[in-house]
Enzyme design. Sequence first.
Site, mmCIF file in Angstrom:
data_model
loop_
_atom_site.group_PDB
_atom_site.id
_atom_site.type_symbol
_atom_site.label_atom_id
_atom_site.label_comp_id
_atom_site.label_asym_id
_atom_site.label_seq_id
_atom_site.Cartn_x
_atom_site.Cartn_y
_atom_site.Cartn_z
ATOM 1 N N VAL A 105 28.621 -14.458 -45.119
ATOM 2 C CA VAL A 105 27.707 -15.560 -45.075
ATOM 3 C C VAL A 105 26.851 -15.579 -43.816
ATOM 4 O O VAL A 105 27.239 -15.075 -42.884
ATOM 5 C CB VAL A 105 28.622 -16.832 -44.882
ATOM 6 C CG1 VAL A 105 27.792 -18.207 -45.158
ATOM 7 C CG2 VAL A 105 29.652 -16.943 -45.938
ATOM 8 N N CYS A 106 25.476 -15.644 -44.311
ATOM 9 C CA CYS A 106 24.322 -15.795 -43.306
ATOM 10 C C CYS A 106 24.346 -14.583 -42.635
ATOM 11 O O CYS A 106 24.514 -13.443 -42.957
ATOM 12 C CB CYS A 106 24.718 -16.816 -42.251
ATOM 13 S SG CYS A 106 23.347 -17.495 -41.364
ATOM 14 N N SER A 107 24.309 -14.684 -41.081
ATOM 15 C CA SER A 107 24.609 -13.478 -40.217
ATOM 16 C C SER A 107 25.672 -12.494 -40.385
ATOM 17 O O SER A 107 25.500 -11.457 -39.732
ATOM 18 C CB SER A 107 24.083 -14.104 -38.799
ATOM 19 O OG SER A 107 25.081 -14.841 -38.155
ATOM 20 N N GLY A 108 26.472 -13.018 -40.944
ATOM 21 C CA GLY A 108 27.814 -11.998 -41.152
ATOM 22 C C GLY A 108 27.247 -10.835 -41.950
ATOM 23 O O GLY A 108 28.038 -9.768 -41.663
ATOM 24 N N THR A 125 20.502 -12.311 -46.861
ATOM 25 C CA THR A 125 20.918 -13.050 -45.570
ATOM 26 C C THR A 125 20.032 -13.960 -45.416
ATOM 27 O O THR A 125 18.950 -14.332 -46.015
ATOM 28 C CB THR A 125 20.999 -11.871 -44.304
ATOM 29 O OG1 THR A 125 21.583 -12.683 -43.218
ATOM 30 C CG2 THR A 125 19.728 -11.491 -43.967
#
Length: 302
Positions: A105-108, A125
């Site tokens: 999720v996102c910056s993951g 992202t």
Amino acid sequence: MRSVVFVLLPGVHLLDLAGPAQVFGTAADHGHPYRLRYVGERETVPSAQGLPLTAETTWPALDPADLVVVPGWRSPTARGGPRLGEAWEARLRAHHAAGGTVASVCSGAQALGRAGLLDGRRFTTHHELQDELAARHRRATLVRDVLFVTDDRVVTSAGIASGIDLALHLLAARHGPALAARVARAMVVYARRNGHEPQASAMLRHRSHLDDTVHRVQDLIDARFAEPLPLATLATAAGVSERTLTRVFARATGGLTPLRYQQRLRLERAEHLIGQGATVETAARTVGFDDARMLRRLRARR
């Protein structure tokens, strides 16, 4: 019981974590229990919002049916954020190599990239990190301005609330759209969005209404989207006339007929199957089309 393992890094965004966790936790209320695990390289992980989180510091034994999710964290750039140690990156690679699914999720997505899981695959992202990650991972293909992307059991999402969309998509892929619809309604997430919708868009999917009659018909179509469903059958199930159903369905969904709604479900499921390696012909038969011609027309039209 399947497990969903969340990998927590310092500065983790609470909604990146809580959204998908709530989705899989709610699935248990509808007959599909998941065991939720939280792991980190330290026992106490500070969140971006100030709430400390407790994590296990050793990985549980994983099965290929289990899911590993890396929520995002607060970082103005990809360069300045935290990172997993090499042993933990190897854990991500090993789970995927064993047939498991890894998501971010996102910056993951940065963690997946550093583990080499983005190489040769499509990913997305958060829009503020796209240019930086595209430059860093040149062997990967960035898909801009979408909510989530699935490629060979590597699933990446845009961030924050899109983690809920990603988790609902994974539930639908594993257990069918009817379960995902029930979980979304239980969470009061009537605006279940698909992966192709733009990150910055306010567009809602066709559940963004409060018409119970239409929801009942959509529940039936969700559960049996691969079967022929004549308008008369749907109208009888809803307890209204065919003409009334057509009118209220179009009003609630922004102009769709029940057939068009069913076709969109079939198309979404077929795209997932094709993304997992199925041929167009196999995907078409699986989702209920007599042959691949209609599926090809719908894909081209979209």
